[in-house]
Design a protein around this motif. Sequence first.
Motif, PDB file in Angstrom:
ATOM      1  N   GLU A 128      35.596  14.733  63.402  1.00  0.00           N
ATOM      2  CA  GLU A 128      35.916  13.822  62.311  1.00  0.00           C
ATOM      3  C   GLU A 128      34.667  13.634  61.446  1.00  0.00           C
ATOM      4  N   PRO A 129      34.834  13.259  60.170  1.00  0.00           N
ATOM      5  CA  PRO A 129      33.659  13.074  59.311  1.00  0.00           C
ATOM      6  C   PRO A 129      32.616  12.131  59.904  1.00  0.00           C
ATOM      7  N   TRP A 130      33.055  11.055  60.554  1.00  0.00           N
ATOM      8  CA  TRP A 130      32.083  10.110  61.120  1.00  0.00           C
ATOM      9  C   TRP A 130      31.331  10.731  62.298  1.00  0.00           C
ATOM     10  N   GLN A 131      32.003  11.630  63.043  1.00  0.00           N
ATOM     11  CA  GLN A 131      31.318  12.329  64.133  1.00  0.00           C
ATOM     12  C   GLN A 131      30.297  13.325  63.579  1.00  0.00           C
ATOM     13  N   GLN A 132      30.694  14.023  62.519  1.00  0.00           N
ATOM     14  CA  GLN A 132      29.769  14.969  61.907  1.00  0.00           C
ATOM     15  C   GLN A 132      28.553  14.254  61.348  1.00  0.00           C
ATOM     16  N   GLU A 133      28.757  13.052  60.833  1.00  0.00           N
ATOM     17  CA  GLU A 133      27.635  12.251  60.355  1.00  0.00           C
ATOM     18  C   GLU A 133      26.633  11.986  61.480  1.00  0.00           C
ATOM     19  N   ILE A 134      27.163  11.681  62.660  1.00  0.00           N
ATOM     20  CA  ILE A 134      26.285  11.442  63.808  1.00  0.00           C
ATOM     21  C   ILE A 134      25.577  12.724  64.213  1.00  0.00           C
ATOM     22  N   VAL A 135      26.304  13.832  64.283  1.00  0.00           N
ATOM     23  CA  VAL A 135      25.693  15.113  64.663  1.00  0.00           C
ATOM     24  C   VAL A 135      24.620  15.519  63.669  1.00  0.00           C
ATOM     25  N   ASP A 136      24.870  15.294  62.382  1.00  0.00           N
ATOM     26  CA  ASP A 136      23.865  15.629  61.371  1.00  0.00           C
ATOM     27  C   ASP A 136      22.601  14.800  61.540  1.00  0.00           C
ATOM     28  N   ALA A 137      22.776  13.551  61.982  1.00  0.00           N
ATOM     29  CA  ALA A 137      21.626  12.661  62.173  1.00  0.00           C
ATOM     30  C   ALA A 137      20.961  12.863  63.525  1.00  0.00           C
ATOM     31  N   ARG A 138      21.722  13.323  64.524  1.00  0.00           N
ATOM     32  CA  ARG A 138      21.218  13.483  65.890  1.00  0.00           C
ATOM     33  C   ARG A 138      21.544  14.882  66.420  1.00  0.00           C
ATOM     34  N   PRO A 139      21.115  15.930  65.718  1.00  0.00           N
ATOM     35  CA  PRO A 139      21.540  17.288  66.106  1.00  0.00           C
ATOM     36  C   PRO A 139      21.018  17.738  67.461  1.00  0.00           C
ATOM     37  N   TRP A 140      19.769  17.370  67.787  1.00  0.00           N
ATOM     38  CA  TRP A 140      19.227  17.837  69.056  1.00  0.00           C
ATOM     39  C   TRP A 140      19.940  17.197  70.243  1.00  0.00           C
ATOM     40  N   GLU A 141      20.343  15.950  70.121  1.00  0.00           N
ATOM     41  CA  GLU A 141      21.079  15.312  71.204  1.00  0.00           C
ATOM     42  C   GLU A 141      22.425  15.997  71.425  1.00  0.00           C
ATOM     43  N   ASP A 181      36.492  29.148  70.277  1.00  0.00           N
ATOM     44  CA  ASP A 181      35.795  29.569  69.060  1.00  0.00           C
ATOM     45  C   ASP A 181      35.269  28.361  68.291  1.00  0.00           C
ATOM     46  N   ASP A 182      36.051  27.286  68.266  1.00  0.00           N
ATOM     47  CA  ASP A 182      35.668  26.097  67.507  1.00  0.00           C
ATOM     48  C   ASP A 182      34.432  25.435  68.102  1.00  0.00           C
ATOM     49  N   ILE A 183      34.386  25.312  69.433  1.00  0.00           N
ATOM     50  CA  ILE A 183      33.240  24.653  70.068  1.00  0.00           C
ATOM     51  C   ILE A 183      31.987  25.510  69.933  1.00  0.00           C
ATOM     52  N   ARG A 184      32.124  26.828  70.083  1.00  0.00           N
ATOM     53  CA  ARG A 184      30.964  27.697  69.863  1.00  0.00           C
ATOM     54  C   ARG A 184      30.470  27.572  68.425  1.00  0.00           C
ATOM     55  N   ARG A 185      31.388  27.442  67.482  1.00  0.00           N
ATOM     56  CA  ARG A 185      30.991  27.316  66.073  1.00  0.00           C
ATOM     57  C   ARG A 185      30.265  26.002  65.824  1.00  0.00           C
ATOM     58  N   LEU A 186      30.712  24.925  66.443  1.00  0.00           N
ATOM     59  CA  LEU A 186      29.994  23.660  66.315  1.00  0.00           C
ATOM     60  C   LEU A 186      28.566  23.800  66.824  1.00  0.00           C
ATOM     61  N   TYR A 187      28.408  24.526  67.919  1.00  0.00           N
ATOM     62  CA  TYR A 187      27.078  24.768  68.493  1.00  0.00           C
ATOM     63  C   TYR A 187      26.216  25.605  67.550  1.00  0.00           C
ATOM     64  N   THR A 188      26.732  26.731  67.079  1.00  0.00           N
ATOM     65  CA  THR A 188      25.922  27.624  66.239  1.00  0.00           C
ATOM     66  C   THR A 188      25.656  27.022  64.863  1.00  0.00           C
ATOM     67  N   ASP A 192      21.959  26.523  63.411  1.00  0.00           N
ATOM     68  CA  ASP A 192      21.558  26.981  62.070  1.00  0.00           C
ATOM     69  C   ASP A 192      20.856  25.863  61.309  1.00  0.00           C
ATOM     70  N   ALA A 193      21.411  24.663  61.385  1.00  0.00           N
ATOM     71  CA  ALA A 193      20.814  23.538  60.666  1.00  0.00           C
ATOM     72  C   ALA A 193      19.430  23.202  61.207  1.00  0.00           C
ATOM     73  N   LEU A 194      19.189  23.518  62.480  1.00  0.00           N
ATOM     74  CA  LEU A 194      17.898  23.226  63.111  1.00  0.00           C
ATOM     75  C   LEU A 194      16.907  24.379  62.989  1.00  0.00           C
ATOM     76  N   GLY A 195      17.349  25.492  62.419  1.00  0.00           N
ATOM     77  CA  GLY A 195      16.456  26.635  62.281  1.00  0.00           C
ATOM     78  C   GLY A 195      16.276  27.432  63.563  1.00  0.00           C
ATOM     79  N   VAL A 196      17.232  27.328  64.479  1.00  0.00           N
ATOM     80  CA  VAL A 196      17.180  28.075  65.735  1.00  0.00           C
ATOM     81  C   VAL A 196      17.950  29.382  65.561  1.00  0.00           C
ATOM     82  N   GLU A 197      17.283  30.495  65.829  1.00  0.00           N
ATOM     83  CA  GLU A 197      17.931  31.799  65.716  1.00  0.00           C
ATOM     84  C   GLU A 197      18.740  32.090  66.981  1.00  0.00           C
TER      85      GLU A 197
END
Length: 229
Positions: A128-141, A181-188, A192-197
Amino acid sequence: MYDTATRTHAPALPRARRTSVPCPRCRPLPGLPDDTAAYAYLLGLYLGDGCISDHPRGGHYLRIACADAWPRLIEACRSAILAVQPTGSACLLQKQGCVMVTSYGRHWKCLFPQHGPGRKHERHIVLEPWQQEIVDARPWEFVRGLVHSDGCRITNWTTRVVNGERKRYEYPRYFFTNVSDDIRRLYTDTLDALGVEWTRCVRNGKPYNVSVARRASVALMDLHVGPKG
């Protein structure tokens, strides 16, 4: 994992603790959990090894499976649950080879709207958009939760001939394995946003593993994720 559990006998409902703190998603103006870092980590654990099941008399059980081999992971999972739902409780139910970190509550489905019948990889998983907001703010967690559920840090090795002598070289590597596929995409996408190859590995011609092996990217993962413990 399945997101609904079949039960022959329903356990007794835990005593609810009186509280004036409402579910953050059920307020007149829906908000975010107070501890967004703990939520991001718990979201990763849930997407990997979690499920939500209904209690016949109301409310829901959140269950996260943690292998016996990782006692620190079990405690980290329990701490995250209590941080996200501070007025609730979390108990440890021993199963063969694993512990089910279990928490009863009436709002787990509000906090994890990805729940649904059947296996996660057989249905569409999107934040959900609110979850993505959290992930964007706390990507490493979020990454840490995914790796601690469906990932691992291993040491690979290879041999090379140097000056006529074959030498063995070892190097660390992170794997994340999930058939969705969806969960792997959330991970990758988060990597990408963190600069991890990363690279994608296939099994029987289908995407299956995500590998992080580049030295600089492994160093980032070691700094922010680390082993399960």
